[in-house]
Design an enzyme around this catalytic site. Structure first.
Site, PDB file in Angstrom:
ATOM      1  CG  ASP A  29      72.306  74.530  37.209  1.00 52.73           C
ATOM      2  OD1 ASP A  29      71.498  73.848  36.550  1.00 52.73           O
ATOM      3  OD2 ASP A  29      72.465  75.756  37.036  1.00 52.73           O
ATOM      4  CG  ASP A  54      69.759  79.541  36.914  1.00 54.77           C
ATOM      5  OD1 ASP A  54      70.275  78.770  37.746  1.00 54.77           O
ATOM      6  OD2 ASP A  54      69.416  79.178  35.775  1.00 54.77           O
TER       7      ASP A  54
END
Length: 383
Positions: free
Chosen positions: A199, A270
């Site tokens: 990420d 997420d």
């Protein structure tokens, strides 16, 4: 046999007719045969029940995918390859990707609606399955949930509204968390650490290599509506399918600002990846509670206070997830730029969990040893 011999001896000595001896022998053989048939039927019933139980257990276990260490290491690499394919070949694969996403969202949302449909259809219809030939057999609740899910996806395709997209994304999150499992804390740390690096790299450093923020471009680029593409392919006319909007794929949750000028986004990863960790610690809390009840409430280590022992790993991780999500939101507001949410979520969930496990003396057992809950309460835990 002794009875027959004794009776035959008595009958021979007493000069009784042979027909009575034959009839008594025949009755004895019939009773033995019926007794053997009863034992065989009982054995068959036991075999069938054990086979049914093993089949149900295997089907339940086969529906859940457990991530091992190798999969946890290669998952960020596979996600990076998929991200690059979407970045370079988005125009070529957007229709296929939209259709696949719609199909997965339909199945996931049908799974999400199934308990409610079972509750609604229970008083008015029996739970008999309806046959659809080669497609299989389905109950009325399953047909109702699938029909509602298809209707919701069709409305989303026609309108492209962000609320419907959020509903489908939440269905995907629930289905993924329900059917994927983390077996140990070691696999959890490998998976979340690798996705944290993934990420951060694609949000902060991809612009230096590809002259564009790859993550943000893929996440914000809308796809052509399949109805518009179909009308152009079939030459249905200039007005057919032209009014449908372009679709922002349900791979994220979007939240409009107070002015409505822009949207804040939160990716499915997420939500799902910390959610898998939450499910893991929830199962461990249940396992430890059962172990303590079996050992008649044996106390924990002497250097840990009773109040510390009462704090569950689930609540600790859940509070860390909330604080990390709040920190990510504040950071995006301050910097006015996209932030990798896992940069904040992973430390705020893993570090408190590791610290508490070390203080309670459960770190070694949570790290590598598998654990299984009892079947008496695992049903409620799975739901």
């Amino acid at each position: 046999r002794e009875r027959v011999l004794r009776e035959s001896g008595n009958e021979t000595n007493g000069n009784e007719p042979k027909e009575e001896l034959k009839s008594s022998l025949f009755r004895l053989l019939c009773s033995c045969r019926s007794l053997n048939m009863d034992f065989e039927n009982q054995d068959k019933e036991k075999d069938n029940s054990s086979a049914a139980g093993s089949f149900n257990g295997n089907s339940t276990n086969n529906s859940i995918q457990t991530i091992d260490s190798t999969q946890a290491l290669f998952l960020p690499i596979g996600a990076s390859v998929s991200l690059l394919v979407m970045f370079f070949f988005f125009d070529s694969v957007q229709v296929v990707f939209t259709i696949c996403t719609a199909v997965l969202a339909t199945i996931a949302f049908a799974f999400l609606l199934l308990p409610m449909c079972q509750y609604l259809t229970r008083p008015c219809s029996p739970q008999n399955k309806i046959s659809f030939g080669c497609c299989g057999r389905f109950t009325a609740a399953e047909l109702l949930s699938f029909s509602l899910s298809v209707m919701l996806v069709l409305i989303w395709v026609l309108t492209g509204h962000w609320l419907l997209m959020d509903a489908l994304a939440m269905g995907l999150c629930v289905a993924m968390i329900a059917f994927v499992r983390l077996p140990s804390l070691k696999v959890s740390c490998l998976l979340l650490s690798g996705l944290l690096i993934y990420d951060v790299f694609w949000v902060f450093f991809s612009a230096y290599i590809f002259n564009s923020n790859v993550m943000v471009k893929v996440a914000t680029q809308p796809a052509d509506n399949p109805l518009d593409v179909l009308s152009r392919k079939l030459h249905l006319g200039p007005n057919v399918g032209r009014d449908v909007p372009r679709l922002s794929l349900p791979g994220k949750l979007v939240f409009p600002s107070s002015t409505g000028s822009h949207f804040s986004m939160l990716g499915i990863g997420d939500i799902v990846m910390p959610g898998l960790l939450l499910c893991f610690v929830l199962r461990y809390d249940n396992y430890k509670k059962q172990a303590n009840s079996d050992s008649c409430g044996a106390p924990g280590p002497g250097n840990i206070s009773g109040r510390m022992q009462k704090v569950s790993y689930f609540h600790c991780t859940l509070i860390g997830y909330f604080v990390g999500l709040l920190t990510a939101t504040v950071a995006s507001r301050i910097h006015r730029a996209a932030q990798p949410a896992l940069l904040y979520l992973v430390p705020f969930t893993l570090l408190p969990l590791l610290t508490m496990a070390y203080l309670k003396g459960d770190l070694r057992r949570m790290w590598s040893e598998p654990f299984h809950s009892k079947s008496s309460s695992s049903r409620f835990l799975e739901v």
